[in-house]
Design an enzyme around this catalytic site. Structure first.
Site, PDB file in Angstrom:
ATOM      1  N   HIS A 268       0.875  -1.183   0.000  1.00 39.53           N
ATOM      2  CA  HIS A 268       0.000   0.000   0.000  1.00 39.53           C
ATOM      3  C   HIS A 268       0.911   1.231   0.000  1.00 39.53           C
ATOM      4  O   HIS A 268       1.786   1.352  -0.862  1.00 39.53           O
ATOM      5  CB  HIS A 268      -0.938  -0.105   1.212  1.00 39.53           C
ATOM      6  CG  HIS A 268      -2.076   0.855   1.264  1.00 39.53           C
ATOM      7  ND1 HIS A 268      -2.461   1.645   0.210  1.00 39.53           N
ATOM      8  CD2 HIS A 268      -2.947   1.163   2.282  1.00 39.53           C
ATOM      9  CE1 HIS A 268      -3.506   2.386   0.561  1.00 39.53           C
ATOM     10  NE2 HIS A 268      -3.815   2.121   1.811  1.00 39.53           N
ATOM     11  N   HIS A 307      -2.266  -2.023  -9.655  1.00 40.25           N
ATOM     12  CA  HIS A 307      -3.279  -1.446  -8.780  1.00 40.25           C
ATOM     13  C   HIS A 307      -4.529  -2.312  -8.843  1.00 40.25           C
ATOM     14  O   HIS A 307      -4.865  -2.822  -9.902  1.00 40.25           O
ATOM     15  CB  HIS A 307      -3.614  -0.007  -9.215  1.00 40.25           C
ATOM     16  CG  HIS A 307      -4.259   0.789  -8.138  1.00 40.25           C
ATOM     17  ND1 HIS A 307      -5.606   0.737  -7.904  1.00 40.25           N
ATOM     18  CD2 HIS A 307      -3.732   1.612  -7.210  1.00 40.25           C
ATOM     19  CE1 HIS A 307      -5.878   1.520  -6.872  1.00 40.25           C
ATOM     20  NE2 HIS A 307      -4.762   2.062  -6.438  1.00 40.25           N
ATOM     21  N   ASP A 363       2.816   5.699  -6.458  1.00 36.01           N
ATOM     22  CA  ASP A 363       4.072   5.582  -5.716  1.00 36.01           C
ATOM     23  C   ASP A 363       5.302   5.469  -6.603  1.00 36.01           C
ATOM     24  O   ASP A 363       6.420   5.533  -6.106  1.00 36.01           O
ATOM     25  CB  ASP A 363       4.013   4.351  -4.795  1.00 36.01           C
ATOM     26  CG  ASP A 363       3.018   4.549  -3.677  1.00 36.01           C
ATOM     27  OD1 ASP A 363       2.984   5.665  -3.142  1.00 36.01           O
ATOM     28  OD2 ASP A 363       2.276   3.610  -3.358  1.00 36.01           O
TER      29      ASP A 363
HETATM   30  N1  ACO Z   1       5.067  -6.593 -10.244  1.00 36.97           N
HETATM   31  C1  ACO Z   1       4.957  -7.798 -10.847  1.00 36.97           C
HETATM   32  N2  ACO Z   1       3.809  -8.494 -10.956  1.00 36.97           N
HETATM   33  C2  ACO Z   1       2.714  -7.945 -10.430  1.00 36.97           C
HETATM   34  C3  ACO Z   1       2.732  -6.685  -9.802  1.00 36.97           C
HETATM   35  C4  ACO Z   1       3.962  -6.007  -9.721  1.00 36.97           C
HETATM   36  N3  ACO Z   1       4.040  -4.800  -9.130  1.00 36.97           N
HETATM   37  N4  ACO Z   1       1.493  -6.381  -9.362  1.00 36.97           N
HETATM   38  C5  ACO Z   1       0.708  -7.413  -9.729  1.00 36.97           C
HETATM   39  N5  ACO Z   1       1.449  -8.351 -10.369  1.00 36.97           N
HETATM   40  C6  ACO Z   1       0.950  -9.597 -10.966  1.00 36.97           C
HETATM   41  C7  ACO Z   1       0.591 -10.606  -9.898  1.00 36.97           C
HETATM   42  O1  ACO Z   1       1.713 -11.418  -9.568  1.00 36.97           O
HETATM   43  C8  ACO Z   1      -0.506 -11.368 -10.591  1.00 36.97           C
HETATM   44  O2  ACO Z   1       0.089 -12.215 -11.544  1.00 36.97           O
HETATM   45  P1  ACO Z   1      -0.558 -13.683 -11.824  1.00 36.97           P
HETATM   46  O3  ACO Z   1      -1.909 -13.408 -12.394  1.00 36.97           O
HETATM   47  O4  ACO Z   1       0.383 -14.322 -12.769  1.00 36.97           O
HETATM   48  O5  ACO Z   1      -0.620 -14.357 -10.485  1.00 36.97           O
HETATM   49  C9  ACO Z   1      -1.252 -10.298 -11.381  1.00 36.97           C
HETATM   50  O6  ACO Z   1      -0.263  -9.283 -11.635  1.00 36.97           O
HETATM   51  C10 ACO Z   1      -2.435  -9.690 -10.647  1.00 36.97           C
HETATM   52  O7  ACO Z   1      -1.954  -9.127  -9.421  1.00 36.97           O
HETATM   53  P2  ACO Z   1      -2.690  -9.244  -8.037  1.00 36.97           P
HETATM   54  O8  ACO Z   1      -1.664  -9.372  -6.964  1.00 36.97           O
HETATM   55  O9  ACO Z   1      -3.771 -10.274  -8.100  1.00 36.97           O
HETATM   56  O10 ACO Z   1      -3.376  -7.807  -7.972  1.00 36.97           O
HETATM   57  P3  ACO Z   1      -3.976  -7.112  -6.677  1.00 36.97           P
HETATM   58  O11 ACO Z   1      -5.062  -6.242  -7.148  1.00 36.97           O
HETATM   59  O12 ACO Z   1      -4.321  -8.116  -5.633  1.00 36.97           O
HETATM   60  O13 ACO Z   1      -2.733  -6.264  -6.113  1.00 36.97           O
HETATM   61  C11 ACO Z   1      -1.214  -4.512  -5.773  1.00 36.97           C
HETATM   62  C12 ACO Z   1      -2.581  -4.911  -6.334  1.00 36.97           C
HETATM   63  C13 ACO Z   1      -1.096  -4.953  -4.303  1.00 36.97           C
HETATM   64  C14 ACO Z   1      -1.089  -2.995  -5.807  1.00 36.97           C
HETATM   65  C15 ACO Z   1      -0.110  -5.177  -6.629  1.00 36.97           C
HETATM   66  O14 ACO Z   1      -0.187  -4.731  -7.967  1.00 36.97           O
HETATM   67  C16 ACO Z   1       1.303  -4.907  -6.078  1.00 36.97           C
HETATM   68  O15 ACO Z   1       1.749  -5.624  -5.195  1.00 36.97           O
HETATM   69  N6  ACO Z   1       2.014  -3.851  -6.602  1.00 36.97           N
HETATM   70  C17 ACO Z   1       3.329  -3.504  -6.080  1.00 36.97           C
HETATM   71  C18 ACO Z   1       3.198  -2.723  -4.789  1.00 36.97           C
HETATM   72  C19 ACO Z   1       2.667  -1.322  -5.017  1.00 36.97           C
HETATM   73  O16 ACO Z   1       3.162  -0.593  -5.863  1.00 36.97           O
HETATM   74  N7  ACO Z   1       1.694  -0.936  -4.191  1.00 36.97           N
HETATM   75  C20 ACO Z   1       1.124   0.409  -4.232  1.00 36.97           C
HETATM   76  C21 ACO Z   1      -0.260   0.381  -4.773  1.00 36.97           C
HETATM   77  S1  ACO Z   1      -0.922   2.023  -4.856  1.00 36.97           S
HETATM   78  C22 ACO Z   1      -1.315   2.385  -3.252  1.00 36.97           C
HETATM   79  O17 ACO Z   1      -1.686   1.559  -2.480  1.00 36.97           O
HETATM   80  C23 ACO Z   1      -1.155   3.749  -2.812  1.00 36.97           C
END
Ligand code: ACO
Length: 435
Positions: A268, A307, A363
């Site tokens: 987050h 996201h 971010d």
């Molecule tokens: N890098 C690589 N792969 C990713 C990333 C990433 N940043 N984000 C998602 N994925 C992949 C997942 O591994 C998943 O792959 P799969 O289908 O092969 O298993 C797919 O994309 C879908 O991702 P989920 O984790 O199911 O998406 P979710 O909606 O649950 O998560 C989140 C969203 C937590 C923001 C995620 O994208 C992440 O961890 N990003 C990196 C951390 C980040 O930047 N957080 C800030 C978000 S903005 C905020 O909160 C202010």
């Protein structure tokens, strides 16, 4: 549309149910009538991580994740970032309308006169070690305000609520600045009521021996814009915590501390700090491809990408990129920007990221600006928490005023043992402990 409904036929009983659809949703409680037999509890939904569940109705923030749209109270984030100050937007988010000149003057005055913190709060901060993470100090100190303002427990009184809202918005920059000064071992700087919200924050962070702090106008405006972009984001993880804790009628200080704790995690708001660490780890443009191969192989994430809601560009990231250019004209270009731009370019053209609709989020670039302004990465999430306090408080107020809201309490699907016969200690054998 009137009379919209969905028809469900329960194949266990062949019974048919018409469930009304309102605003694109059915009510989960309407499923409870669907029973296999008279003793059945009734159908529930299973939705870990709220992937497809609306937990409330809200009139504060609108996001269209597919189109990359963000609006506060109906106004586009682009207009607000360009034309408003942070406190003007805070007023809009909290009270629903943009303030008139008179209302804004009163509001700014109200907030400005709540920027001081109690001297005991300073002593409380002094108890932390110098290498304590600023976010830990921030969360604990916001919670500690609860002990200073016991009147805050009277959450049913609108005037008391408004007072706590002003106190919190006024004091969070002071607490944030003090965590920073504490980690450097510098004396705390008292608020200066003649300065704007962000100028005063910069004063409390960076004033040394000069009698009056002069903030750089470009940097103060950039910080103001960053605060506007971070002010609310509908039912995200921390807003959901604010509402959940608030639903037990806890006071707004501990609710805000709980929300800030949720924000601190790397998935987050803590992601901005992680982005800088990631860019440090990558080190040079030549190493980007190898880094991305690791990400695609499931070894780590591309921090600042992805996201839950945005499946197109995060509109905040676009404005942040614009603000970065203004900041770099003053501070000089952050060398990490080159790596970030190249990383974004390669990732956006890569099948892995395209298929999963992963784009830079708020971010990805914010930390690069903050670092250029002189902040250490450990401060980045604290900088996020200051403006988000406005959104949390608006969500809290809306939740309290909503007659449909009750104490937040999800259901579970129990997967543990059936009733077991109790075993006295002398007859127990060692087995793997679960959980
Ligand atoms: N890098 C690589 N792969 C990713 C990333 C990433 N940043 N984000 C998602 N994925 C992949 C997942 O591994 C998943 O792959 P799969 O289908 O092969 O298993 C797919 O994309 C879908 O991702 P989920 O984790 O199911 O998406 P979710 O909606 O649950 O998560 C989140 C969203 C937590 C923001 C995620 O994208 C992440 O961890 N990003 C990196 C951390 C980040 O930047 N957080 C800030 C978000 S903005 C905020 O909160 C202010």
């Amino acid at each position: 549309m009137a009379n919209e409904s969905v028809n469900i036929v329960d194949k266990r009983t062949n019974a048919s149910y018409d469930l009304p659809i309102s605003k694109g949703t059915i009510r989960a409680m309407d499923l409870r009538q669907i029973k296999a037999n008279a003793d059945d509890f009734g159908l529930m939904t299973y939705d870990p991580a709220f992937m497809n569940t609306a937990s409330c109705q809200s009139a504060i923030t609108f996001i269209d994740g597919d189109k990359g749209i963000l609006r506060y109270r109906g106004y586009s984030i682009e207009d607000l970032a360009e034309k408003c100050t942070f406190l003007e937007v805070a007023y809009l988010i909290l009270f629903g309308e943009l303030p008139t000149t008179v209302q804004l003057t009163q509001w700014v005055n109200e907030i400005t006169h709540h920027t001081m913190i109690h001297e005991t709060t300073k002593k409380f901060l002094e108890g932390f070690s110098f290498n304590a993470h600023p976010m830990g100090m921030y969360i604990s100190t916001v919670a500690a305000l609860s002990t200073i303002y016991p009147d805050a427990r009277n959450i049913s009184d609108p005037a008391t609520r408004r007072l706590q809202i002003c106190r919190l918005i006024g004091k969070v920059p002071t607490i944030a600045a003090y965590t920073y000064r504490h980690s450097l071992g510098y004396p705390y700087v008292y608020p200066d009521n003649e300065l704007s919200y962000t100028e005063n924050f910069m004063n409390m962070l960076w004033r040394m021996v000069e009698p009056k702090y002069q903030a750089n106008a470009v940097l103060a405006r950039a910080l103001d814009i960053l605060f506007i972009l971070h002010a609310d984001h509908e039912q995200n993880c921390s807003a959901n915590v604010m509402r959940a804790v608030g639903s037990s009628q806890a006071d707004p200080y501990v609710c805000t501390a709980a929300a800030a704790a949720a924000l601190s995690g790397p998935l987050h708001g803590g992601a901005n700090e992680e982005v800088l660490r990631m860019l440090d780890e990558i080190g040079s443009k030549e190493r980007i491809l190898a880094f991305l191969e690791n990400v695609k192989a499931g070894r780590g994430k591309l921090m600042g990408f992805g996201h839950r809601i945005y499946k197109n560009y995060d509109p905040r990231a676009r404005i942040i990129k614009w603000a970065a250019d203004r900041v770099f004209e003053v501070t000089g270009r952050n060398p990490k920007l080159e790596i970030a731009l190249e990383l974004e370019r390669i990732a956006l053209a890569d099948e892995y990221f395209i298929k999963r609709k992963l784009y830079p989020n708020v971010d990805f670039y914010s930390g690069i600006i903050y670092q250029a302004m002189g902040f250490k990465p450990e401060m980045f999430t604290v900088l996020f928490a200051i403006p988000r306090t406005v959104g949390w408080l608006a969500q809290w107020q809306e939740m309290l005023a909503d007659p449909e809201q009750k104490i937040s309490r999800p259901r579970q699907i129990y997967t543990g043992h059936e009733l077991r016969k109790f075993v006295p200690i002398e007859k127990r054998t060692a087995e793997a402990v679960v959980g």
